[in-house]
Design an enzyme around this catalytic site. Structure first.
Site, PDB file in Angstrom:
ATOM      1  N   GLU A  82       0.851  -1.191   0.000  1.00 41.55           N
ATOM      2  CA  GLU A  82       0.000   0.000   0.000  1.00 41.55           C
ATOM      3  C   GLU A  82       0.892   1.248   0.000  1.00 41.55           C
ATOM      4  O   GLU A  82       1.875   1.328   0.727  1.00 41.55           O
ATOM      5  CB  GLU A  82      -0.923  -0.052   1.219  1.00 41.55           C
ATOM      6  CG  GLU A  82      -1.979   1.020   1.262  1.00 41.55           C
ATOM      7  CD  GLU A  82      -1.436   2.298   1.838  1.00 41.55           C
ATOM      8  OE1 GLU A  82      -1.615   3.343   1.177  1.00 41.55           O
ATOM      9  OE2 GLU A  82      -0.828   2.260   2.930  1.00 41.55           O
ATOM     10  N   SER A  83       0.528   2.232  -0.820  1.00 40.56           N
ATOM     11  CA  SER A  83       1.439   3.337  -1.120  1.00 40.56           C
ATOM     12  C   SER A  83       1.723   4.254   0.070  1.00 40.56           C
ATOM     13  O   SER A  83       2.863   4.681   0.271  1.00 40.56           O
ATOM     14  CB  SER A  83       0.888   4.162  -2.284  1.00 40.56           C
ATOM     15  OG  SER A  83      -0.389   4.683  -1.982  1.00 40.56           O
ATOM     16  N   LYS A  84       0.716   4.588   0.869  1.00 41.50           N
ATOM     17  CA  LYS A  84       0.975   5.471   2.002  1.00 41.50           C
ATOM     18  C   LYS A  84       1.894   4.801   3.007  1.00 41.50           C
ATOM     19  O   LYS A  84       2.753   5.455   3.606  1.00 41.50           O
ATOM     20  CB  LYS A  84      -0.336   5.897   2.678  1.00 41.50           C
ATOM     21  CG  LYS A  84      -0.115   6.926   3.786  1.00 41.50           C
ATOM     22  CD  LYS A  84      -1.428   7.436   4.356  1.00 41.50           C
ATOM     23  CE  LYS A  84      -1.190   8.465   5.452  1.00 41.50           C
ATOM     24  NZ  LYS A  84      -2.477   8.978   5.998  1.00 41.50           N
ATOM     25  N   CYS A 177      -8.819   6.029  -5.596  1.00 42.05           N
ATOM     26  CA  CYS A 177      -8.380   5.225  -4.457  1.00 42.05           C
ATOM     27  C   CYS A 177      -9.589   4.534  -3.830  1.00 42.05           C
ATOM     28  O   CYS A 177     -10.604   5.185  -3.561  1.00 42.05           O
ATOM     29  CB  CYS A 177      -7.689   6.118  -3.431  1.00 42.05           C
ATOM     30  SG  CYS A 177      -7.280   5.257  -1.891  1.00 42.05           S
ATOM     31  N   ASP A 184      -6.832   9.111  -9.140  1.00 39.25           N
ATOM     32  CA  ASP A 184      -5.531   8.624  -9.588  1.00 39.25           C
ATOM     33  C   ASP A 184      -5.476   8.800 -11.101  1.00 39.25           C
ATOM     34  O   ASP A 184      -6.333   8.271 -11.822  1.00 39.25           O
ATOM     35  CB  ASP A 184      -5.341   7.143  -9.230  1.00 39.25           C
ATOM     36  CG  ASP A 184      -5.341   6.897  -7.733  1.00 39.25           C
ATOM     37  OD1 ASP A 184      -4.767   7.722  -6.995  1.00 39.25           O
ATOM     38  OD2 ASP A 184      -5.916   5.883  -7.295  1.00 39.25           O
ATOM     39  N   HIS A 216      -4.005   0.837  -8.317  1.00 41.30           N
ATOM     40  CA  HIS A 216      -3.380   0.957  -9.634  1.00 41.30           C
ATOM     41  C   HIS A 216      -3.106  -0.419 -10.243  1.00 41.30           C
ATOM     42  O   HIS A 216      -3.412  -0.675 -11.418  1.00 41.30           O
ATOM     43  CB  HIS A 216      -2.041   1.701  -9.529  1.00 41.30           C
ATOM     44  CG  HIS A 216      -2.096   3.047  -8.889  1.00 41.30           C
ATOM     45  ND1 HIS A 216      -2.856   3.345  -7.793  1.00 41.30           N
ATOM     46  CD2 HIS A 216      -1.438   4.194  -9.188  1.00 41.30           C
ATOM     47  CE1 HIS A 216      -2.684   4.606  -7.453  1.00 41.30           C
ATOM     48  NE2 HIS A 216      -1.817   5.147  -8.288  1.00 41.30           N
ATOM     49  N   GLU A 217      -2.499  -1.286  -9.434  1.00 39.39           N
ATOM     50  CA  GLU A 217      -2.106  -2.600  -9.928  1.00 39.39           C
ATOM     51  C   GLU A 217      -3.317  -3.402 -10.403  1.00 39.39           C
ATOM     52  O   GLU A 217      -3.260  -4.106 -11.423  1.00 39.39           O
ATOM     53  CB  GLU A 217      -1.379  -3.365  -8.823  1.00 39.39           C
ATOM     54  CG  GLU A 217      -0.113  -2.688  -8.305  1.00 39.39           C
ATOM     55  CD  GLU A 217      -0.347  -1.764  -7.118  1.00 39.39           C
ATOM     56  OE1 GLU A 217       0.601  -1.550  -6.348  1.00 39.39           O
ATOM     57  OE2 GLU A 217      -1.475  -1.242  -6.961  1.00 39.39           O
ATOM     58  N   GLY A 246       2.624  11.865  -2.832  1.00 42.87           N
ATOM     59  CA  GLY A 246       3.412  11.565  -1.648  1.00 42.87           C
ATOM     60  C   GLY A 246       4.841  11.157  -1.953  1.00 42.87           C
ATOM     61  O   GLY A 246       5.437  10.356  -1.223  1.00 42.87           O
TER      62      GLY A 246
END
Length: 271
Positions: A82-84, A177, A184, A216-217, A246
């Site tokens: 997870e990006s965050k 998201c 996004d 995204h994936e 971020g």
């Protein structure tokens, strides 16, 4: 099992004061794949390429160092990151001393590999920017569109005739998201060999992601699977280059196992 709702997305989180690999939050890929009918062997190979623009640590004498990095997470890994949580993890290095840049690179690779469940490669630096753009853009097609979701594979079709090998591109991909609803933005490129894909239908299909909420994936895997089923290409490559958030951007690429050559590695101007 970790779910997106359990992550730090959409929550106020204190920035870490010291190195903490437990900040990395893996999300199993299986649920997203089951939603598009993928429960067994995958019809693709590929990776999630991350670009990290805000990487810093302290050297052995306490002097700050800064760098950029490119991370490659294989799509065969049981979990995506997870990006965050990745942003918070990288920030946890800010006040941590390392004896060398190589020690930093190795530590990040080890921690990401542990959480993703597969070998993640890390290298300093970023790919060059592709100022021209690969492929033929379909964005100038003069069509009316009023369907913005959910994604509709019915738009995808092919034309009978000669087999072609071509690269098509669009800068109009938008998804959201699944936790925060934040937009996004991405450019998407597809390379294939097969019956010519109807371009108007392809553009309508990509725009139908506009109100869709997914990582995204998972969006890229849905695009790949829908094209594979509806258009039956001999081989296919789908890559999306998402814009930065971020200090990170994500660039998933999925290819047919028999794909002869991968797409070149570049960044977009928007990144």
């Amino acid at each position: 099992m970790n779910t997106p709702e359990d992550s730090s997305l959409g929550r106020e989180v204190a920035y870490p004061s010291g190195y903490d690999p437990s900040l990395l939050f893996p999300i199993p890929r299986a649920a997203g794949r089951a939603a598009i009918g993928l429960r067994g062997a995958l019809p693709f190979v590929g990776r999630d390429r991350w670009h990290a623009y805000e990487l810093s640590w302290l050297d052995a004498h306490g002097k700050p160092c800064v760098a950029t990095a490119t991370l490659h997470v294989p799509c065969e890994s049981p979990a995506l990151i997870e990006s965050k949580s990745l942003k918070l993890y990288l920030n946890s290095l800010n006040a941590t001393r390392f004896n060398s840049a190589e020690a930093v690179r190795a530590r990040i690779a080890t921690d990401l590999s542990t959480r993703a469940g597969a070998d993640v490669s890390v290298e300093f630096g970023l790919p060059p920017i592709d100022a021209v753009g690969e492929g033929e853009s379909i964005d100038a097609l003069d069509i009316a569109i009023d369907d913005y979701g959910p994604p509709k594979a019915d738009y995808l079709a092919t034309h009978a005739g000669t087999v072609v090998e071509e690269v098509l591109a669009s800068a109009l991909l938008k998804s959201n998201c699944p936790v925060t609803g934040q937009p996004d933005w991405a450019s998407v490129t597809l390379r294939y060999r097969g019956a010519p894909i109807d371009r108007e239908g392809l553009l309508r299909y990509l725009v139908s992601f506009r109100d869709h909420a997914d990582f995204h994936e998972q969006c890229v895997e849905r695009i790949f699977q829908d094209l594979l089923v509806r258009c039956a290409p001999q081989w296919l490559v789908v890559e999306a280059r998402y814009t930065r958030r971020g200090g990170l951007d994500i660039n998933p690429v999925r290819t047919s196992p028999q794909m002869p050559t991968p797409l070149s590695i570049f960044r977009d101007l928007r990144q």
